[in-house]
Design a protein around this motif. Structure first.
Motif, PDB file in Angstrom:
ATOM      1  N   TRP A  52      40.313 -61.737 -10.773  1.00  0.00           N
ATOM      2  CA  TRP A  52      39.654 -60.769  -9.889  1.00  0.00           C
ATOM      3  C   TRP A  52      38.475 -61.434  -9.175  1.00  0.00           C
ATOM      4  O   TRP A  52      38.242 -61.198  -7.987  1.00  0.00           O
ATOM      5  N   ALA A  53      37.737 -62.293  -9.902  1.00  0.00           N
ATOM      6  CA  ALA A  53      36.578 -62.938  -9.276  1.00  0.00           C
ATOM      7  C   ALA A  53      37.027 -63.817  -8.121  1.00  0.00           C
ATOM      8  O   ALA A  53      36.470 -63.753  -7.016  1.00  0.00           O
ATOM      9  N   ILE A  54      38.075 -64.616  -8.337  1.00  0.00           N
ATOM     10  CA  ILE A  54      38.540 -65.511  -7.273  1.00  0.00           C
ATOM     11  C   ILE A  54      39.041 -64.692  -6.094  1.00  0.00           C
ATOM     12  O   ILE A  54      38.745 -64.989  -4.928  1.00  0.00           O
ATOM     13  N   GLN A  55      39.781 -63.609  -6.410  1.00  0.00           N
ATOM     14  CA  GLN A  55      40.303 -62.786  -5.314  1.00  0.00           C
ATOM     15  C   GLN A  55      39.169 -62.173  -4.514  1.00  0.00           C
ATOM     16  O   GLN A  55      39.212 -62.110  -3.287  1.00  0.00           O
ATOM     17  N   SER A  56      38.116 -61.708  -5.222  1.00  0.00           N
ATOM     18  CA  SER A  56      37.056 -61.050  -4.451  1.00  0.00           C
ATOM     19  C   SER A  56      36.271 -62.079  -3.641  1.00  0.00           C
ATOM     20  O   SER A  56      35.774 -61.750  -2.553  1.00  0.00           O
ATOM     21  N   ILE A  57      36.201 -63.345  -4.138  1.00  0.00           N
ATOM     22  CA  ILE A  57      35.552 -64.365  -3.309  1.00  0.00           C
ATOM     23  C   ILE A  57      36.383 -64.617  -2.059  1.00  0.00           C
ATOM     24  O   ILE A  57      35.856 -64.696  -0.935  1.00  0.00           O
ATOM     25  N   ASN A  58      37.729 -64.676  -2.227  1.00  0.00           N
ATOM     26  CA  ASN A  58      38.584 -64.810  -1.048  1.00  0.00           C
ATOM     27  C   ASN A  58      38.338 -63.681  -0.065  1.00  0.00           C
ATOM     28  O   ASN A  58      38.286 -63.881   1.150  1.00  0.00           O
ATOM     29  N   GLY A  59      38.210 -62.468  -0.610  1.00  0.00           N
ATOM     30  CA  GLY A  59      37.957 -61.318   0.248  1.00  0.00           C
ATOM     31  C   GLY A  59      36.654 -61.465   1.005  1.00  0.00           C
ATOM     32  O   GLY A  59      36.564 -61.119   2.175  1.00  0.00           O
ATOM     33  N   GLU A 316      37.747 -57.409   1.367  1.00  0.00           N
ATOM     34  CA  GLU A 316      37.968 -57.183  -0.068  1.00  0.00           C
ATOM     35  C   GLU A 316      39.233 -56.372  -0.296  1.00  0.00           C
ATOM     36  O   GLU A 316      40.029 -56.666  -1.192  1.00  0.00           O
ATOM     37  N   LEU A 317      39.421 -55.319   0.522  1.00  0.00           N
ATOM     38  CA  LEU A 317      40.618 -54.486   0.367  1.00  0.00           C
ATOM     39  C   LEU A 317      41.868 -55.324   0.548  1.00  0.00           C
ATOM     40  O   LEU A 317      42.847 -55.174  -0.179  1.00  0.00           O
ATOM     41  N   GLU A 318      41.811 -56.235   1.536  1.00  0.00           N
ATOM     42  CA  GLU A 318      42.990 -57.051   1.791  1.00  0.00           C
ATOM     43  C   GLU A 318      43.237 -58.031   0.665  1.00  0.00           C
ATOM     44  O   GLU A 318      44.377 -58.338   0.328  1.00  0.00           O
ATOM     45  N   ALA A 319      42.149 -58.572   0.100  1.00  0.00           N
ATOM     46  CA  ALA A 319      42.324 -59.573  -0.949  1.00  0.00           C
ATOM     47  C   ALA A 319      42.706 -58.924  -2.271  1.00  0.00           C
ATOM     48  O   ALA A 319      43.523 -59.453  -3.016  1.00  0.00           O
ATOM     49  N   LEU A 320      42.092 -57.771  -2.576  1.00  0.00           N
ATOM     50  CA  LEU A 320      42.325 -57.141  -3.876  1.00  0.00           C
ATOM     51  C   LEU A 320      43.451 -56.125  -3.842  1.00  0.00           C
ATOM     52  O   LEU A 320      44.137 -55.920  -4.842  1.00  0.00           O
ATOM     53  N   GLY A 321      43.647 -55.486  -2.666  1.00  0.00           N
ATOM     54  CA  GLY A 321      44.581 -54.367  -2.571  1.00  0.00           C
ATOM     55  C   GLY A 321      45.975 -54.671  -3.096  1.00  0.00           C
ATOM     56  O   GLY A 321      46.481 -53.946  -3.950  1.00  0.00           O
ATOM     57  N   PRO A 322      46.617 -55.751  -2.625  1.00  0.00           N
ATOM     58  CA  PRO A 322      47.986 -56.003  -3.087  1.00  0.00           C
ATOM     59  C   PRO A 322      48.078 -56.138  -4.601  1.00  0.00           C
ATOM     60  O   PRO A 322      48.992 -55.571  -5.208  1.00  0.00           O
ATOM     61  N   SER A 323      47.119 -56.852  -5.233  1.00  0.00           N
ATOM     62  CA  SER A 323      47.254 -56.990  -6.687  1.00  0.00           C
ATOM     63  C   SER A 323      46.899 -55.694  -7.400  1.00  0.00           C
ATOM     64  O   SER A 323      47.481 -55.377  -8.430  1.00  0.00           O
ATOM     65  N   LEU A 324      45.957 -54.918  -6.845  1.00  0.00           N
ATOM     66  CA  LEU A 324      45.606 -53.643  -7.470  1.00  0.00           C
ATOM     67  C   LEU A 324      46.786 -52.691  -7.442  1.00  0.00           C
ATOM     68  O   LEU A 324      47.046 -51.966  -8.405  1.00  0.00           O
ATOM     69  N   LEU A 325      47.514 -52.686  -6.319  1.00  0.00           N
ATOM     70  CA  LEU A 325      48.613 -51.733  -6.188  1.00  0.00           C
ATOM     71  C   LEU A 325      49.916 -52.321  -6.684  1.00  0.00           C
ATOM     72  O   LEU A 325      50.953 -51.668  -6.628  1.00  0.00           O
TER      73      LEU A 325
END
Lengths: 361, 355
Positions: A52-59, A316-325
């Protein structure tokens, strides 16, 4: 109290119409469904916290680039109440100019892995400067040719002209630069990654540079708009064009200046997109342009801090959204545009937006 | 221009004012024009056949867009997506339920109209650019859905299915000349329908919303309901156009030209023809499609001269040309060709007396 008396009091709020109640019910239903889905996915997949940390940094990286582009939309909208639909193409052309500057740096040997530190940094900054100048020129030409003759026409007309300009620029780029992707080569200082302690979380140097550079650019913009004389003139024109001109502000000059700032930020954004994605194509600018517009709307268009916040949220939505959903990564575009629709339906003024007056809508 | 009223003659009754064909000569001219148009593809089946079919379904889609954008003032960038919905609806109804073409085309209109209603919902809250962006989202979401949902029906990620040849009265419409009889007939029907919209309560409500929505609301026009009706009509006509396009191309899918580019070109055609005018869709479609043919031809010639860049020239010349033409038209003829046509007509009417 009679109804009329009630309406006369200041805190009277009209009853919601059935259609509005249905709409909000629908919205809440969708939110509940989304929450349920996220809960299920997260509890089943059990991703480690580092993921999650890496994904949110990407976001955050993505969001910084979107913010630079979104500022161009929001500044122009604040002054002219028009969407500069060709802004994505300004970004793309800046990216191409940066690419050719980078080729020069490669020829001078600045990009090679053993280049001295100072020259390696020059190879990072020189393309950005060239890209900014190229985008500035494109934005000014766009304003002069496609928008100025149509100022004062109906609202709809400049939008359509912007669409035409977008087509023209995009396919001119195809004609000139070809279909094949142009590969950005990262200078030595941007390759590799920095790890944050021994937590297993790392951030690529390119990403770190993009975040820091965007923060610097946005700070400069903030100072420019809030503290300088020309910034004050810009805000005056945004408030009331006619009155500003009566007070001695040269409105034409301010409008050109707005396009110049938008172009500068777009050029920087374009070159950063190039460093981040390492490719540049004729249609590279289009989708980021639309996303940045979404970000501007999300934050409240015409509102400078809103554009930054909206861009970060969208990234953030784009980076985290796919894995969250629990969806594959290609679904991020759909997530972004669904967010746009929901914002438009439920809060068209955006997160920080002022109350949308009839005139501005 | 034999049918234009001479100077000094005026209509004296409401019925005269409302008539499309104002005198017997015009009725005869209209009949002749329709007959000639039906025969036209036979003259050169290789070029006129495909071009006239393309024109017919483009004009139908434009008439829908004209009601939404020209009359009601809501810009839509989703017209091609609604065409895609109609195209799939018609194709699937014909493949899986074996409906005849004269049932699938109206059904495609209804299905596309229903989808249009969904994407018209944001018009309750937002207008102007915001609404444009909402319709733009339709343009991204609908093709994406067709690629990712129900692959056994919609063709999956490859994004296309084959569409059977429509049969009407036992005749298989398997070449452009025969197909034009169908598409032109549909065009005549939609022309009559859309022209009737402009002169009824519905059309007047649309125009009042476009000109000043606050005033319209105060006059008792239910904004939301009427905007949704405009969205429905626009999407339904797009669906009809999409159905024709699908059966004409014998294939439907995202590869067949239902993208954002098509939507933008439709909007551009409408602007060039004249927003909110009866003749606008005709002028816009004919002008732009002919200009595009010229552009394609020029691109091909240039490709011969610069052979090493031929691929780029062939793909990019048409959009560049379109963009330039659109901007030039907006600067020099912002009210469209229909306005110019009216000026010419007025000049002709006053011919002996004024220049």
């Amino acid at each position: 109290m009679t109804t009329i008396e009630k309406r006369a009091t200041s805190d009277y709020r009209p009853k919601m119409r059935p259609s509005q109640i249905a709409l909000y019910g629908f919205g809440i239903l969708i939110l509940v469904l989304l929450g349920w889905r996220i809960y299920n996915v997260v509890s089943v997949e059990q991703y480690p916290i580092q993921f999650w940390a890496i994904q949110s940094i990407n976001g955050l990286v993505l969001g910084s680039v979107y913010a630079l582009i979104a500022l161009g939309y929001t500044l122009v909208y604040g002054i002219l109440f028009m969407i500069n639909f060709a802004h994505g193409e300004v970004v793309m052309l800046g990216g191409f100019a940066g690419y050719f500057a980078l080729q020069l740096c490669i020829r001078w040997g600045w990009v090679a892995a053993d280049a001295p530190f100072f020259q390696s940094w020059l190879a990072v900054l020189f393309p950005i400067a060239v890209g900014m100048i190229a985008s500035l020129l494109v934005a000014m030409a766009l304003e002069r040719i496609a928008y100025r003759p149509l100022r004062g026409a109906q609202r709809l007309i400049p939008l359509i002209s912007a669409i035409g300009a977008s087509f023209f620029l995009q396919y001119s780029a195809l004609l000139i630069f070809g279909v094949t992707p142009h590969n950005y080569q990262k200078p030595a200082v941007l390759t590799g990654a920095v790890s944050l302690g021994d937590s297993g979380v790392f951030i690529s140097k390119t990403g770190l540079f993009i975040i820091l550079a965007s923060i610097v650019l946005m700070l400069i913009l903030y100072i420019l708009v809030q503290k300088t004389k020309i910034g004050r003139a810009m805000r005056a024109v945004a408030e009331d064009q006619e009155m500003a001109s009566l007070m001695g502000v040269d409105v034409n000059r301010i409008i050109v200046f707005t396009f110049v700032i938008g172009g500068l930020l777009a050029g920087a954004g374009g070159v950063m997109l190039g460093y981040q994605n390492t490719v540049m194509r004729f249609n590279t600018g289009f989708i980021p342009g639309l996303k940045a517009f979404t970000a501007a709307v999300l934050g409240g268009i015409g509102n400078v801090p809103g554009a930054m916040i909206g861009a970060i949220i969208l990234g953030e939505l784009e980076a985290l959204g796919p894995s969250l959903l629990g969806l594959p990564n290609e679904y991020k575009d759909v997530i972004a545009f669904s967010v746009l629709i929901f914002v438009l339906i439920f809060r068209p003024t955006g997160i920080l937006g002022e109350r949308l007056s009839r005139e501005r809508a | 221009m034999a049918s234009i009223k001479p100077a000094g003659e005026f209509n004296t009754a409401y019925e005269q004012d409302m008539r499309f064909l104002r005198n017997p000569r015009m009725i005869i001219l209209a009949i002749i024009a329709i007959a000639v148009t039906y025969y036209l593809p036979n003259l050169s089946p290789g070029y006129l056949g495909p071009t006239l079919n393309l024109l017919a379904y483009t004009i139908i889609a434009l008439q829908g867009l004209n009601i939404l954008t020209g009359l009601c003032g809501q810009i839509s960038l989703g017209q091609a997506a609604f065409m895609l919905v109609g195209a799939y609806a018609s194709a699937l109804l014909m493949i899986h339920i074996n409906w005849p073409i004269w049932l699938t085309i109206p059904a495609a209109g209804l299905v596309a109209g229903g989808v249009g209603l969904i994407f018209g919902l944001p018009s309750l809250r937002v207008k102007g650019f915001y609404l444009t962006m909402a319709t733009l989202a339709a343009q991204f979401i609908i093709p994406w859905l067709t690629r990712n949902i129900a692959p056994e029906y919609l063709g999956g990620t490859s994004g296309s299915i084959e569409v059977p040849v429509p049969v009407i009265f036992g005749v298989a419409l398997n070449d452009p000349v025969k197909f034009f009889y169908l598409s032109f007939t549909v065009l005549i029907i939609t022309t009559i329908l859309t022209n009737n919209v402009t002169r009824t309560k519905l059309g007047r409500a649309f125009v009042s919303i476009r000109d000043n929505d606050l005033a319209a609301e105060l006059l008792g026009v239910n904004l939301f309901s009427y905007k949704l009706r405009a969205f429905f009509i626009a999407a339904a006509l797009a669906g009809v156009a999409g159905a024709l396009k699908a059966h004409y191309q014998r294939g439907v899918g995202t590869e067949f030209g239902y993208g954002l580019g098509e939507s933008i070109i439709l909007l551009g055609m409408l602007v060039i023809g004249g927003l909110g005018t009866r003749l606008g869709p005709f002028f816009g479609a004919v002008t732009l499609i002919l200009l595009e043919d010229v552009a394609i031809e020029m691109g091909a010639r240039l490709a011969e001269i610069f052979p090493d860049q031929s691929a780029q020239l062939l793909t990019s010349f048409r959009p560049i040309f379109f963009g330039a033409v659109l901007i030039l038209f907006l600067i020099f003829e912002p009210r469209g060709l229909a306005h110019r046509w009216n000026l010419i007509k007025a000049a002709w009417r006053l011919r002996p007396f004024a220049r």
